[in-house]
Design a protein around this motif. Structure first.
Motif, PDB file in Angstrom:
ATOM      1  N   ILE A 191      52.872  24.976  14.630  1.00 33.38           N
ATOM      2  CA  ILE A 191      51.753  25.458  13.450  1.00 33.38           C
ATOM      3  C   ILE A 191      52.666  25.578  12.075  1.00 33.38           C
ATOM      4  N   ILE A 221      44.976  28.265  10.505  1.00 33.00           N
ATOM      5  CA  ILE A 221      45.773  27.591  11.917  1.00 33.00           C
ATOM      6  C   ILE A 221      44.742  28.108  12.624  1.00 33.00           C
ATOM      7  N   TYR A 222      43.693  28.535  12.696  1.00 32.47           N
ATOM      8  CA  TYR A 222      42.618  28.210  14.391  1.00 32.47           C
ATOM      9  C   TYR A 222      42.383  26.336  14.243  1.00 32.47           C
ATOM     10  N   ARG A 241      45.770  35.611  25.549  1.00 35.20           N
ATOM     11  CA  ARG A 241      46.505  36.569  25.362  1.00 35.20           C
ATOM     12  C   ARG A 241      47.774  35.794  25.411  1.00 35.20           C
ATOM     13  N   ALA A 250      48.656  32.431  22.947  1.00 32.51           N
ATOM     14  CA  ALA A 250      48.606  33.275  21.974  1.00 32.51           C
ATOM     15  C   ALA A 250      49.813  33.494  21.572  1.00 32.51           C
ATOM     16  N   MET A 251      50.314  34.078  22.725  1.00 30.67           N
ATOM     17  CA  MET A 251      51.948  34.206  22.818  1.00 30.67           C
ATOM     18  C   MET A 251      52.318  33.004  23.335  1.00 30.67           C
ATOM     19  N   ALA A 273      51.322  30.033  21.221  1.00 29.52           N
ATOM     20  CA  ALA A 273      51.718  29.809  20.496  1.00 29.52           C
ATOM     21  C   ALA A 273      52.025  30.460  19.273  1.00 29.52           C
ATOM     22  N   GLY A 274      52.106  31.697  19.031  1.00 25.20           N
ATOM     23  CA  GLY A 274      53.052  32.657  18.408  1.00 25.20           C
ATOM     24  C   GLY A 274      52.008  33.282  17.726  1.00 25.20           C
ATOM     25  N   VAL A 275      50.638  33.558  17.867  1.00 20.57           N
ATOM     26  CA  VAL A 275      49.296  33.180  17.312  1.00 20.57           C
ATOM     27  C   VAL A 275      49.009  34.667  17.425  1.00 20.57           C
ATOM     28  N   ASN A 276      48.126  34.864  16.403  1.00 24.85           N
ATOM     29  CA  ASN A 276      47.148  36.537  15.866  1.00 24.85           C
ATOM     30  C   ASN A 276      46.447  35.743  17.456  1.00 24.85           C
ATOM     31  N   PRO A 277      46.445  36.161  18.647  1.00 25.96           N
ATOM     32  CA  PRO A 277      45.491  36.617  19.469  1.00 25.96           C
ATOM     33  C   PRO A 277      43.613  36.085  19.578  1.00 25.96           C
ATOM     34  N   ASN A 278      43.136  36.931  18.245  1.00 28.32           N
ATOM     35  CA  ASN A 278      42.009  36.640  17.430  1.00 28.32           C
ATOM     36  C   ASN A 278      41.771  35.064  17.131  1.00 28.32           C
ATOM     37  N   THR A 279      42.664  34.484  16.117  1.00 28.80           N
ATOM     38  CA  THR A 279      42.912  33.141  15.608  1.00 28.80           C
ATOM     39  C   THR A 279      42.854  32.228  17.309  1.00 28.80           C
ATOM     40  N   LYS A 332      39.257  32.125  18.996  1.00 27.40           N
ATOM     41  CA  LYS A 332      38.670  31.443  17.285  1.00 27.40           C
ATOM     42  C   LYS A 332      37.986  29.541  17.878  1.00 27.40           C
TER      43      LYS A 332
END
Lengths: 131, 232
Positions: free
Chosen positions: A5, A11-12, A38, A41-42, A44-50, A53
């Motif tokens: 990223i 980001i999404y 989760r 997300a972990m 990829a190191g991104v926010n779980p909500n992203t 989405k």
């Protein structure tokens, strides 16, 4: 394959592209179960909500489907995957042509350059030790 | 569900100096929020108002619909910008201290994280490097099962590998009913774990938006936009 990223785009969208890439390249196989939101997300190191989405978007386009209570899976429909693969290929080709044209080549010249490069590649294949 | 945090026309002055002016903010649950602003913009003042360490000069602040106080301290886990732990204590002592103090403290979780970051529980705090002290403190804060985490400059002094670990810890700890507020100016490192950002400038809210909204509308990263907005 590492998550990457780095551009300034949403980001999404970058997540969607990278998951698509994993699917069409066969890293994620048709019918495979995806890790949880989760975990992805972990990873990829991104926010779980992203991540959520991005997966919802992939679901809408049919590449991914959800089985209630058991999780998300990669589609088993090869046709859908092939379609996405083609779209990605055309995008790549377009980007390539744009770049070559900005170097000053015409479409015809570009195609002939590709042919030359292909022959060179075959030569190299025949003599793997020569430069 | 009620917002975990609501600020209404919140102001704070120190003598003649207005540190915060008419801040109105609503922070829902389940979000990771970046509180971003240049040095001296009021980030720490805002966080201290949320913890109850400071009281507002005007306006109000509510945590889970309550005024900051004993009840809100039970559900708020706060990482101050400066350490307050006694340096003669061993890591193990501090774990016991936190376990006594906070019913929601998860000692096992803290011990696992200490192990991951190769911190020895028999070491005294004063023997640790600055970065390792920061790690200990952050682990303590993230090992509580709180509703609101307030992290004031949590990653400033730690190395990039530990930074990744810490950000991962924040993502892993993510709960749908809890929110995390991270104040920092190291935006590039954290922006991909954030839902939303709040830009604070000279004590006022300059912008609130989601990270992807900013990227979509401004065609640049939050870090890029920040550098543009706060160009010196």
């Amino acid at each position: 394959m590492k998550w990457n990223i780095d551009s300034d785009r949403p980001i999404y969208k970058q997540l969607i592209e990278q998951i698509e890439y994993r699917i069409v390249s066969g890293l994620y196989k048709p019918g495979d179960k995806l890790s949880s939101v989760r975990e992805l997300a972990m990873d990829a190191g991104v926010n779980p909500n992203t991540m959520q989405k991005a997966l919802a978007e992939l679901e809408r386009s049919g590449l991914v489907f959800t089985v209630r209570t058991s999780g998300r899976y990669i589609t088993k429909e090869i046709k859908v995957i092939e379609e996405v693969k083609k779209t990605i290929a055309f995008d790549e080709i377009e980007r390539f042509f744009e770049k070559m044209q900005s170097l000053g080549y015409t479409k015809r010249e570009i195609i002939s350059l590709i042919e030359t490069d292909k022959e060179r590649g075959q030569e190299n294949d025949k003599h793997p030790n020569s430069n | 569900m009620t917002n975990i945090l609501t600020a209404t026309d919140l102001s704070k002055s120190f003598g003649k100096k207005e540190a915060l002016k008419n801040i109105s903010l609503e922070i829902p649950r389940g979000k990771i929020i970046g509180l971003l602003g240049p040095n001296g913009s009021g980030k720490t003042t805002f966080i201290k108002l949320v913890t109850g360490l400071l009281v507002p000069s005007a306006g109000e602040i509510k945590v889970n619909d309550l005024d900051p106080g004993v009840e809100t301290k039970k559900i708020v886990s706060y990482l101050p910008e400066r350490t307050y732990l006694n340096s003669w204590m061993k890591i193990d002592d501090i774990l016991s201290f936190f376990e006594d103090f906070y019913p929601d403290f998860n000692r096992i979780k803290a011990q696992n994280m200490m192990q991951d970051l190769e911190l020895n529980s028999n070491d005294r705090l004063k023997t640790l490097s600055k970065g390792n002290k920061e790690k200990v403190q952050l682990i303590l804060v993230m090992s509580r099962d709180a509703d609101l985490y307030l992290l004031d400059e949590p990653i400033g002094g730690v190395d990039p590998a530990a930074r990744d670990y810490i950000l991962n810890t924040i993502i892993t700890n993510y709960q749908e009913n809890a929110s995390v507020i991270i104040s920092t100016h190291l935006i590039a490192d954290i922006e991909q774990v954030l839902d939303e950002v709040v830009f604070i400038s000279k004590g006022q809210v300059a912008l609130t938006a989601s990270v992807d909204e900013i990227r979509e509308e401004h065609h640049q990263s939050v870090d890029g936009l920040f550098r543009e907005v706060f160009k010196c």
